[in-house]
Design a protein around this motif. Sequence first.
Motif, short mmCIF file in Angstrom:
data_model
loop_
_atom_site.label_atom_id
_atom_site.label_comp_id
_atom_site.label_asym_id
_atom_site.label_seq_id
_atom_site.Cartn_x
_atom_site.Cartn_y
_atom_site.Cartn_z
N THR A 36 0.84 -1.20 0.00
CA THR A 36 0.00 0.00 0.00
C THR A 36 0.88 1.25 0.00
O THR A 36 1.73 1.40 0.88
N PRO A 37 0.68 2.15 -0.97
CA PRO A 37 1.49 3.38 -1.00
C PRO A 37 1.11 4.32 0.14
O PRO A 37 0.07 4.14 0.80
N LEU A 38 1.92 5.31 0.36
CA LEU A 38 1.63 6.34 1.36
C LEU A 38 0.27 6.95 1.07
O LEU A 38 -0.03 7.28 -0.07
N ASP A 39 -0.55 7.08 2.11
CA ASP A 39 -1.91 7.64 2.01
C ASP A 39 -2.81 6.83 1.08
O ASP A 39 -3.76 7.36 0.51
N GLY A 40 -2.51 5.54 0.92
CA GLY A 40 -3.32 4.68 0.06
C GLY A 40 -4.64 4.29 0.72
O GLY A 40 -4.91 4.64 1.88
N THR A 41 -5.44 3.55 -0.03
CA THR A 41 -6.75 3.10 0.45
C THR A 41 -6.81 1.58 0.38
O THR A 41 -6.43 0.98 -0.63
N VAL A 42 -7.33 0.98 1.45
CA VAL A 42 -7.36 -0.47 1.59
C VAL A 42 -8.76 -0.90 2.04
O VAL A 42 -9.36 -0.27 2.91
N ILE A 43 -9.26 -2.00 1.47
CA ILE A 43 -10.52 -2.62 1.90
C ILE A 43 -10.21 -3.98 2.50
O ILE A 43 -9.48 -4.77 1.91
N GLU A 44 -10.81 -4.24 3.68
CA GLU A 44 -10.85 -5.63 4.18
C GLU A 44 -12.24 -6.15 3.90
O GLU A 44 -13.23 -5.63 4.40
N PHE A 45 -12.30 -7.19 3.09
CA PHE A 45 -13.56 -7.83 2.72
C PHE A 45 -13.78 -8.98 3.70
O PHE A 45 -13.04 -9.96 3.69
N GLY A 46 -14.75 -8.82 4.60
CA GLY A 46 -14.96 -9.78 5.67
C GLY A 46 -14.17 -9.38 6.89
O GLY A 46 -13.36 -10.14 7.42
N CYS A 47 -14.39 -8.15 7.36
CA CYS A 47 -13.57 -7.59 8.45
C CYS A 47 -13.95 -8.10 9.83
O CYS A 47 -13.23 -7.90 10.79
N SER A 48 -15.11 -8.76 9.95
CA SER A 48 -15.58 -9.26 11.23
C SER A 48 -15.58 -8.13 12.27
O SER A 48 -16.10 -7.06 12.00
N LEU A 65 -8.74 3.15 5.63
CA LEU A 65 -9.21 1.76 5.77
C LEU A 65 -10.72 1.70 5.70
O LEU A 65 -11.43 2.50 6.30
N ILE A 66 -11.21 0.67 4.96
CA ILE A 66 -12.64 0.41 4.82
C ILE A 66 -12.85 -1.07 5.11
O ILE A 66 -12.16 -1.92 4.53
N GLY A 67 -13.79 -1.38 5.99
CA GLY A 67 -14.12 -2.77 6.29
C GLY A 67 -15.52 -3.10 5.86
O GLY A 67 -16.45 -2.32 6.09
N TYR A 68 -15.68 -4.27 5.22
CA TYR A 68 -17.00 -4.77 4.83
C TYR A 68 -17.26 -6.09 5.56
O TYR A 68 -16.38 -6.94 5.66
N LEU A 81 -14.53 -0.53 17.84
CA LEU A 81 -13.09 -0.71 17.93
C LEU A 81 -12.31 0.29 17.06
O LEU A 81 -11.32 0.86 17.52
N VAL A 82 -12.76 0.50 15.82
CA VAL A 82 -11.90 1.24 14.89
C VAL A 82 -12.49 2.51 14.28
O VAL A 82 -11.74 3.32 13.73
N GLU A 83 -13.79 2.69 14.36
CA GLU A 83 -14.35 3.92 13.77
C GLU A 83 -13.82 5.20 14.43
O GLU A 83 -13.64 6.20 13.73
N PRO A 84 -13.52 5.20 15.73
CA PRO A 84 -12.94 6.43 16.31
C PRO A 84 -11.62 6.84 15.66
O PRO A 84 -11.22 7.99 15.77
N TRP A 85 -10.96 5.91 14.97
CA TRP A 85 -9.71 6.21 14.27
C TRP A 85 -9.94 6.53 12.79
O TRP A 85 -9.00 6.56 12.01
N GLY A 86 -11.18 6.72 12.41
CA GLY A 86 -11.48 7.10 11.04
C GLY A 86 -11.65 5.94 10.07
O GLY A 86 -11.72 6.15 8.86
N VAL A 87 -11.75 4.71 10.58
CA VAL A 87 -11.96 3.55 9.73
C VAL A 87 -13.46 3.45 9.41
O VAL A 87 -14.29 3.57 10.30
N GLU A 88 -13.78 3.25 8.13
CA GLU A 88 -15.18 3.09 7.71
C GLU A 88 -15.58 1.62 7.78
O GLU A 88 -14.83 0.76 7.33
N ILE A 89 -16.78 1.35 8.30
CA ILE A 89 -17.30 -0.01 8.38
C ILE A 89 -18.66 -0.03 7.67
O ILE A 89 -19.52 0.82 7.95
#
Length: 198
Positions: A36-48, A65-68, A81-89
């Motif tokens: 992942t490059p600097l400031d890149g975007t990542v999806i976890e598919f099945g983030c539980s 980060l985006i979790g599905y 757990l992670v939305e306070p850090w700006g992670v989208e679920i």
Amino acid sequence: MNHLAWQEWNPRLPDYWRSLTHPYRHRIVEHVSKNTPLDGTVIEFGCSVGINLFLLKLKRPDIKLIGYDLNAQARNLAMLLVEPWGVEIHDVPKKSDEIPLVDVIYTTFTLAYIEYPQILEYLKAFIIRSKTIILGEPTLALEKNAKLEFTGLPCRGWVYPYPYLLKEMGRDVEVELIGPQDGTSATVNAITVAKEPA
């Protein structure tokens, strides 16, 4: 348990929290971080419940980060757990064009619960929507068999020849085998990294 049963399952954060230090999780995080490059975007598919997203945010706070996940209760725990850090679920998109274009899409023991025709659709969508695909899934290493019932894990599920399928779809593929390889089975725990051709 299949993906429909997973929708109804009641996940407990302590069960997942115990696996926080498992080496397999940390190998996934290393592969995602490296690809992942600097400031890149990542999806976890099945983030539980968001454990991998938590570890990734600790290692790479620059990544978006985006979790599905299909399971509403798991999503709720991940949000805590992670939305306070700006992670989208989010719930899993119904159509592939609803998945944003990203640098990396990764899964960890998610595709093992999905049957073959859907696997191909997901892999095609991942190829269209990401530069790199990272699968932390049991696989038939380099075999080209269509599928095999996998009973080597307590959770049970399906195992597919991900490296072969992704090569056939035009990706450059590397495989890291995880754990002891005793030669008694074609099934291995692996991390498959599939990149756009150089």
